[in-house]
Design a protein around this motif. Structure first.
Motif, mmCIF file in Angstrom:
data_model
loop_
_atom_site.group_PDB
_atom_site.id
_atom_site.type_symbol
_atom_site.label_atom_id
_atom_site.label_comp_id
_atom_site.label_asym_id
_atom_site.label_seq_id
_atom_site.Cartn_x
_atom_site.Cartn_y
_atom_site.Cartn_z
ATOM 1 N N GLN A 3 -15.419 19.648 81.567
ATOM 2 C CA GLN A 3 -15.445 19.082 80.167
ATOM 3 C C GLN A 3 -16.816 18.772 80.014
ATOM 4 N N LEU A 4 -17.758 19.230 78.730
ATOM 5 C CA LEU A 4 -18.359 19.233 77.833
ATOM 6 C C LEU A 4 -18.881 18.061 76.474
ATOM 7 N N VAL A 5 -20.311 18.566 77.448
ATOM 8 C CA VAL A 5 -20.868 17.243 76.823
ATOM 9 C C VAL A 5 -22.344 17.932 75.928
ATOM 10 N N GLU A 6 -22.527 17.880 74.447
ATOM 11 C CA GLU A 6 -23.632 18.351 73.869
ATOM 12 C C GLU A 6 -24.914 17.221 73.713
ATOM 13 N N GLY A 15 -37.852 24.301 58.573
ATOM 14 C CA GLY A 15 -38.856 24.950 58.999
ATOM 15 C C GLY A 15 -38.845 24.096 60.297
ATOM 16 N N GLY A 16 -38.017 22.926 60.998
ATOM 17 C CA GLY A 16 -38.792 22.432 61.596
ATOM 18 C C GLY A 16 -37.265 23.508 62.846
ATOM 19 N N SER A 17 -37.453 22.536 64.001
ATOM 20 C CA SER A 17 -37.253 23.119 65.653
ATOM 21 C C SER A 17 -36.357 21.621 65.832
ATOM 22 N N LEU A 18 -35.279 22.593 66.621
ATOM 23 C CA LEU A 18 -34.431 21.514 67.592
ATOM 24 C C LEU A 18 -34.122 22.445 68.698
ATOM 25 N N ARG A 19 -33.647 21.882 69.811
ATOM 26 C CA ARG A 19 -33.001 22.042 70.710
ATOM 27 C C ARG A 19 -32.000 21.697 71.436
ATOM 28 N N LEU A 20 -30.399 22.003 71.498
ATOM 29 C CA LEU A 20 -29.025 21.638 71.680
ATOM 30 C C LEU A 20 -28.980 21.704 72.957
ATOM 31 N N SER A 21 -28.177 21.226 73.767
ATOM 32 C CA SER A 21 -27.666 21.124 75.255
ATOM 33 C C SER A 21 -26.663 20.601 75.518
ATOM 34 N N CYS A 22 -25.581 21.464 76.585
ATOM 35 C CA CYS A 22 -24.224 21.343 76.736
ATOM 36 C C CYS A 22 -24.349 22.226 78.300
ATOM 37 N N ALA A 23 -23.719 20.360 78.161
ATOM 38 C CA ALA A 23 -23.858 20.129 79.883
ATOM 39 C C ALA A 23 -22.272 20.121 80.748
ATOM 40 N N ASP A 90 -28.335 25.043 57.811
ATOM 41 C CA ASP A 90 -27.591 24.469 59.376
ATOM 42 C C ASP A 90 -26.937 23.096 59.376
ATOM 43 N N THR A 91 -27.461 21.867 58.149
ATOM 44 C CA THR A 91 -26.822 19.882 58.329
ATOM 45 C C THR A 91 -25.078 20.870 58.877
ATOM 46 N N ALA A 92 -25.162 20.080 60.212
ATOM 47 C CA ALA A 92 -23.722 20.601 60.288
ATOM 48 C C ALA A 92 -23.083 19.790 62.153
ATOM 49 N N VAL A 93 -22.110 19.200 62.026
ATOM 50 C CA VAL A 93 -22.052 19.027 63.979
ATOM 51 C C VAL A 93 -21.634 20.004 64.342
ATOM 52 N N TYR A 94 -22.849 20.617 65.780
ATOM 53 C CA TYR A 94 -22.725 21.746 66.684
ATOM 54 C C TYR A 94 -21.997 21.057 67.899
ATOM 55 N N TYR A 95 -20.766 22.531 68.198
ATOM 56 C CA TYR A 95 -19.874 21.674 69.647
ATOM 57 C C TYR A 95 -20.423 23.014 70.386
ATOM 58 N N GLY A 119 -19.053 17.094 70.423
ATOM 59 C CA GLY A 119 -20.216 17.589 69.092
ATOM 60 C C GLY A 119 -21.390 17.232 68.936
ATOM 61 N N THR A 120 -22.589 17.695 68.816
ATOM 62 C CA THR A 120 -23.820 16.384 68.876
ATOM 63 C C THR A 120 -24.444 17.234 67.069
ATOM 64 N N LEU A 121 -24.812 15.607 66.315
ATOM 65 C CA LEU A 121 -25.139 16.132 64.277
ATOM 66 C C LEU A 121 -27.126 16.847 64.225
#
Length: 126
Positions: A3-6, A15-23, A90-95, A119-121
């Motif tokens: 199982q994967l959870v974003e 111009g900003g930044s984000l860090r996504l995680s997937c556990a 780059d706007t999207a749901v990321y999986y 996914g995470t928006l």
């Protein structure tokens, strides 16, 4: 069963930044290459980045090369996507996803993946 959870999505200005995680839920995660895909409204799900099981190899879509960085921590069963210099497109749901291969060679396409997170928006707005 893997199982994967974003997490980590949100609102950010251009111009900003984000860090996504997937556990991942199981240790077998460490044997698999992992990938990030994204799906913008009204568009097909597209490949973003992949990383081999050992982190030795990475692979990026041209649209994010030089701005996004994929990494992983097998001790934490987690894969990350550092996103810098974000653009409105780059706007999207990321999986996160995997087809249980070990390396990054070969095609990465959404229909070939065996496991997906929910996914995470990410919304990039001005």
């Amino acid at each position: 069963q893997l199982q994967l959870v974003e997490s980590g999505g949100g609102l950010v200005q251009p111009g900003g930044s984000l860090r996504l995680s997937c556990a991942a839920s199981v240790r077998t995660f460490s044997s698999y290459a992992m990938a990030w895909f994204r799906q913008a409204p009204g568009k097909e799900r597209e490949f973003v980045a992949a990383i081999s099981w050992s982190s030795a190899f990475t692979y990026y879509a041209e649209s994010v090369k030089g701005r996004f960085t994929i990494s992983r921590d097998n001790a934490k069963n987690t894969v990350y996507l550092q996103m810098n210099s974000l653009k409105s497109e780059d706007t999207a749901v990321y999986y996160c996803a995997t087809d249980r291969r070990a390396g990054v060679s070969g095609s990465w396409y959404a229909g070939g993946m065996d496991y997906w997170g929910n996914g995470t928006l990410v919304t990039v707005f001005s």
